[in-house]
Scaffold this active site. Structure first.
Site, PDB file in Angstrom:
ATOM      1  N   TYR A  57       0.251 -47.722 -13.986  1.00 26.86           N
ATOM      2  CA  TYR A  57      -0.969 -47.145 -14.552  1.00 26.86           C
ATOM      3  C   TYR A  57      -0.678 -46.524 -15.914  1.00 26.86           C
ATOM      4  CZ  TYR A  57      -4.558 -43.579 -15.329  1.00 26.86           C
ATOM      5  OH  TYR A  57      -5.522 -42.773 -15.896  1.00 26.86           O
TER       6      TYR A  57
ATOM      7  N   ASP B 134     -19.363 -56.658 -17.268  1.00 24.53           N
ATOM      8  CA  ASP B 134     -17.935 -56.513 -16.988  1.00 24.53           C
ATOM      9  C   ASP B 134     -17.221 -56.437 -18.326  1.00 24.53           C
ATOM     10  OD1 ASP B 134     -15.289 -56.671 -16.295  1.00 24.53           O
ATOM     11  OD2 ASP B 134     -15.457 -58.531 -15.143  1.00 24.53           O
TER      12      ASP B 134
ATOM     13  N   LYS C 187      -2.106 -47.708 -19.664  1.00 21.86           N
ATOM     14  CA  LYS C 187      -2.854 -46.781 -20.511  1.00 21.86           C
ATOM     15  C   LYS C 187      -2.164 -46.590 -21.861  1.00 21.86           C
ATOM     16  CE  LYS C 187      -6.062 -44.729 -19.733  1.00 21.86           C
ATOM     17  NZ  LYS C 187      -7.490 -45.049 -20.045  1.00 21.86           N
TER      18      LYS C 187
ATOM     19  N   ALA D  78     -11.627 -47.475 -17.057  1.00 24.11           N
ATOM     20  CA  ALA D  78     -10.217 -47.619 -16.672  1.00 24.11           C
ATOM     21  C   ALA D  78     -10.099 -47.856 -15.180  1.00 24.11           C
ATOM     22  CB  ALA D  78      -9.416 -46.371 -17.052  1.00 24.11           C
TER      23      ALA D  78
ATOM     24  N   THR E 220      -8.247 -46.307 -12.564  1.00 20.76           N
ATOM     25  CA  THR E 220      -7.536 -45.022 -12.497  1.00 20.76           C
ATOM     26  C   THR E 220      -6.799 -44.798 -11.180  1.00 20.76           C
ATOM     27  OG1 THR E 220      -9.551 -43.928 -11.725  1.00 20.76           O
ATOM     28  CG2 THR E 220      -9.136 -43.920 -14.109  1.00 20.76           C
TER      29      THR E 220
END
Length: 270
Positions: A125, A37, A129, A61, A63
């Site tokens: 999101y 992980d 990022k 990621a 996503t």
């Protein structure tokens, strides 16, 4: 040795192109990979310190744009904090860091965003990022590769194809993006790895609306009547940029790889 974090669409393609790679995966991966992980920060740092890769490629990621609105802690740790630890340990072992980011760091107000345009995410999101990008760029020997709508084993083109094959109506958002074939993106990243590039670079496919893309697939399947353009898709939690397309002209000048090649034809030859 090259360390590849993640074994999804892009990670698996990268692994097939880089023979001396070591893949870190969470649930499923190659037999010679390492199951871990990546949000176990101590473990991932320890692995890198022991293996001392010459480069690290981060494809990990969360996503799912809507899931990020709900599972915010997980999204922030995976998309943001992981990169802080990667940048920190990469500096220690002097590894080149390539971090894969997204067109969703932009608000979608104008489209065809270049590397000098200022990010302004409109969903969680995109925000996480952007945090990841900031951490990556805090390290001098790092490259942020922004891309858009990556597809291969999954993604929007495959969703459209499967839905149409089952006779279902496809409600396609009218917004624009730059869908990118995972294999072509992986080949571009491998070339960038050899070049040792740093900074920010946009590597994505041509600009197209989701409706245009869905319609072109439906046209091939003679099912045009099943595609409908919509302003928003029922069930969405997060806002989507109207036009998050990326200007990849800088990358096209730099690379010999045809990263704008499309893999749509594979849908019809399977």
């Amino acid at each position: 040795m090259i360390l590849i974090l993640g074994y999804g669409q892009l990670g698996s393609e990268l692994a097939s192109l880089i023979p001396d790679s070591l893949v870190v995966y969470r649930s499923q991966g190659p037999s010679n990979g390492v199951r871990m992980d990546v949000t176990d920060f101590r473990a991932i740092e320890d692995l890198i310190l022991k293996r001392r890769p010459k480069a690290i490629i981060n494809t990990v990621a969360v996503t799912d744009v809507d899931a990020c609105e709900v599972r915010r802690e997980e999204a922030f740790k995976t998309n943001g904090e992981v990169v802080r630890h990667l940048a920190r340990v990469a500096r220690v072992v002097e590894a080149h860091l390539i971090h894969v980011s997204t067109d969703y760091v932009f608000d979608g107000e104008k489209g065809m965003y270049s590397e000098v345009d200022v990010p302004n995410p409109i969903n969680y999101y995109g925000l996480t990022k952007l945090v990841g990008e900031s951490y990556a760029l805090s390290y001098d020997d790092s490259l942020v590769v922004r891309t858009s709508g990556v597809y291969g084993r999954k993604g929007f083109p495959l969703y459209v194809y499967n839905a149409l094959r089952e006779g279902k109506e496809v409600k396609a958002f009218r917004g624009y993006f730059s869908p990118t074939w995972a294999r072509a993106l992986a080949e571009a990243i491998v070339e960038l790895l050899k070049l040792g590039k740093t900074g920010v670079l946009h590597v994505a496919g041509p600009r197209v609306s989701r409706y245009e893309l869905a319609f072109s697939i439906a046209e091939r399947m003679k099912l045009k009547e099943l595609v409908r353009e919509v302003e928003e898709v029922p069930g969405w939690r997060a806002r989507r940029p109207l036009d998050s397309s990326l200007d990849s002209s800088r990358a096209r000048r730099l690379l010999s790889t045809d990263f704008q090649a499309q893999g749509y034809e594979k849908l019809f030859s399977a």
